[in-house]
Enzyme design. Structure first.
Site, PDB file in Angstrom:
ATOM      1  N   LYS A  45       0.871  -1.178   0.000  1.00 17.58           N
ATOM      2  CA  LYS A  45       0.000   0.000   0.000  1.00 17.58           C
ATOM      3  C   LYS A  45       0.908   1.229   0.000  1.00 17.58           C
ATOM      4  O   LYS A  45       2.008   1.191   0.564  1.00 17.58           O
ATOM      5  CB  LYS A  45      -0.882  -0.031   1.260  1.00 17.58           C
ATOM      6  N   CYS A 129      -2.434   8.939  -7.725  1.00 13.61           N
ATOM      7  CA  CYS A 129      -3.742   8.793  -7.082  1.00 13.61           C
ATOM      8  C   CYS A 129      -4.613   9.962  -7.543  1.00 13.61           C
ATOM      9  O   CYS A 129      -4.194  11.115  -7.447  1.00 13.61           O
ATOM     10  CB  CYS A 129      -3.590   8.814  -5.566  1.00 13.61           C
TER      11      CYS A 129
HETATM   12  C1  DHB Z   1      -5.823   5.564  -3.319  1.00 13.91           C
HETATM   13  C2  DHB Z   1      -6.307   5.355  -4.598  1.00 13.91           C
HETATM   14  C3  DHB Z   1      -5.426   5.298  -5.662  1.00 13.91           C
HETATM   15  O1  DHB Z   1      -5.818   5.069  -6.949  1.00 13.91           O
HETATM   16  C4  DHB Z   1      -4.091   5.472  -5.445  1.00 13.91           C
HETATM   17  O2  DHB Z   1      -3.217   5.444  -6.452  1.00 13.91           O
HETATM   18  C5  DHB Z   1      -3.622   5.658  -4.182  1.00 13.91           C
HETATM   19  C6  DHB Z   1      -4.487   5.710  -3.135  1.00 13.91           C
HETATM   20  C7  DHB Z   1      -6.679   5.679  -2.126  1.00 13.91           C
HETATM   21  O3  DHB Z   1      -7.808   6.136  -2.230  1.00 13.91           O
HETATM   22  O4  DHB Z   1      -6.184   5.368  -1.023  1.00 13.91           O
END
Ligand code: DHB
Length: 307
Positions: A45, A129
């Site tokens: 993550k 993101c």
């Molecule tokens: C999140 C969503 C994404 O597409 C990303 O690249 C990083 C984080 C999120 O909402 O946490």
């Protein structure tokens, strides 16, 4: 049997299927589980400077078969806490790529150095993101910003740096070129497409944050087009992401120019076992089509004669 081993950004992978960031929990145990299920490597993550709870529910909307909309809000334990999870994942023998996000180049460099100290094989920078205020696309949408961030991180670490770029811009390939100029060892494309769902009875967006990111089968043609264009403009490897759910999807990305691929939504929909099934399926497909190894198929669609 075709050889599935690939080398991306100097990192050897036992097969080209990487667990995409943020999809299968963030704990060491869940990353280790993806490795045991057959992933070629696992991406954490995205981890940032400090703990974040993320947005309130609802954070996910699913569509039958064709996709998923999410805005989690970058929930993560922060770089001070995260090393213990990586340690747990290392215990399984997993090849781990650490994903990091930050608000500017200096902060990226600081977190990247901390992530490197956990022993990860490479870093993936979240420059993409599509909805987090102050992060992701807000700091990674221009070639200048991408180059500056990548350059700062490359100067701060010894391990390979992968830039994950956004499709939410007129020229994604221009961002990849900027990442290469900044010293990136590879680029991954694409992240989610900025998207929205409305609940007509509640007269409001479905997700608490409003805007989210679309992933899954619906975005595969967009990802393929980005990988195709990037492959023609850079000499570093490209990692394809977006809507891969079958071995044939993966081979499409490989023939468009991807040296490896990331799998996200298919894991969310089908569970972690899909990674091993994809690897077995790709080996069979390569055999059927007469490719001895993955690298023999990378970019071959570019050699086709135009009609
Ligand atoms: C999140 C969503 C994404 O597409 C990303 O690249 C990083 C984080 C999120 O909402 O946490």
């Amino acid at each position: 049997m075709a050889d599935l081993g690939v080398r991306i950004a100097g990192v050897p992978l036992r097969n080209p299927f990487l667990l995409a960031s943020g999809i299968w929990g963030e704990s060491g145990e869940s990353l280790g589980g993806a490795w045991s299920a057959g992933a070629g490597g696992v991406i954490t993550k995205s981890i940032g400077p400090s703990p974040r709870l993320g947005y309130p529910n609802p954070t996910v909307e699913t569509y039958e078969r064709w996709g998923m909309l999410n805005a989690m809000g970058l929930p993560n334990p922060g770089i001070d806490e995260y090393p213990r999870e990586i340690e747990a994942a290392h215990a399984t023998g997993a090849t781990i790529i650490g994903s990091v996000f930050a608000g500017d180049a200096a902060e990226f460099a600081r977190i990247a150095a901390r992530m490197e100290a956990t022993g990860v094989a490479a870093l993936e920078l979240n420059l993409s993101c599509p909805h987090a205020e102050g992060f992701g696309t807000e700091v990674g949408s221009t070639p200048e910003d991408v180059e500056q961030i990548v350059r700062a991180v490359v100067a701060a670490v010894k391990i390979p740096v992968i830039a994950k770029i956004t499709p939410n811009t007129a020229d994604p390939a221009g961002l990849a070129v900027a990442a290469e100029r900044g010293g990136a060892a590879a680029v991954s494309a694409i992240n989610t497409l900025r998207a929205l769902a409305i609940d007509v009875r509640l007269r409001r967006p479905v997700l608490s944050h409003g805007l989210g990111g679309l992933s899954g089968a619906a975005i595969k043609p967009v990802g393929l087009a980005c990988v195709w264009q990037i492959f023609e403009k850079v000499s570093i490897p490209v990692i394809g992401v977006g809507g891969i759910g079958t071995a044939e999807d993966a081979l499409e990305y490989i023939m468009a120019g991807a040296g490896a691929v990331e799998v996200g939504t298919a894991v969310a929909f089908e569970g972690i076992g899909v990674l091993g099934r994809l690897a077995t399926g790709l080996a069979a497909l390569l055999d059927e089509l007469g490719f001895a190894r993955v690298s023999d198929a990378v970019g071959v669609a570019h050699q086709a004669q135009p009609a």
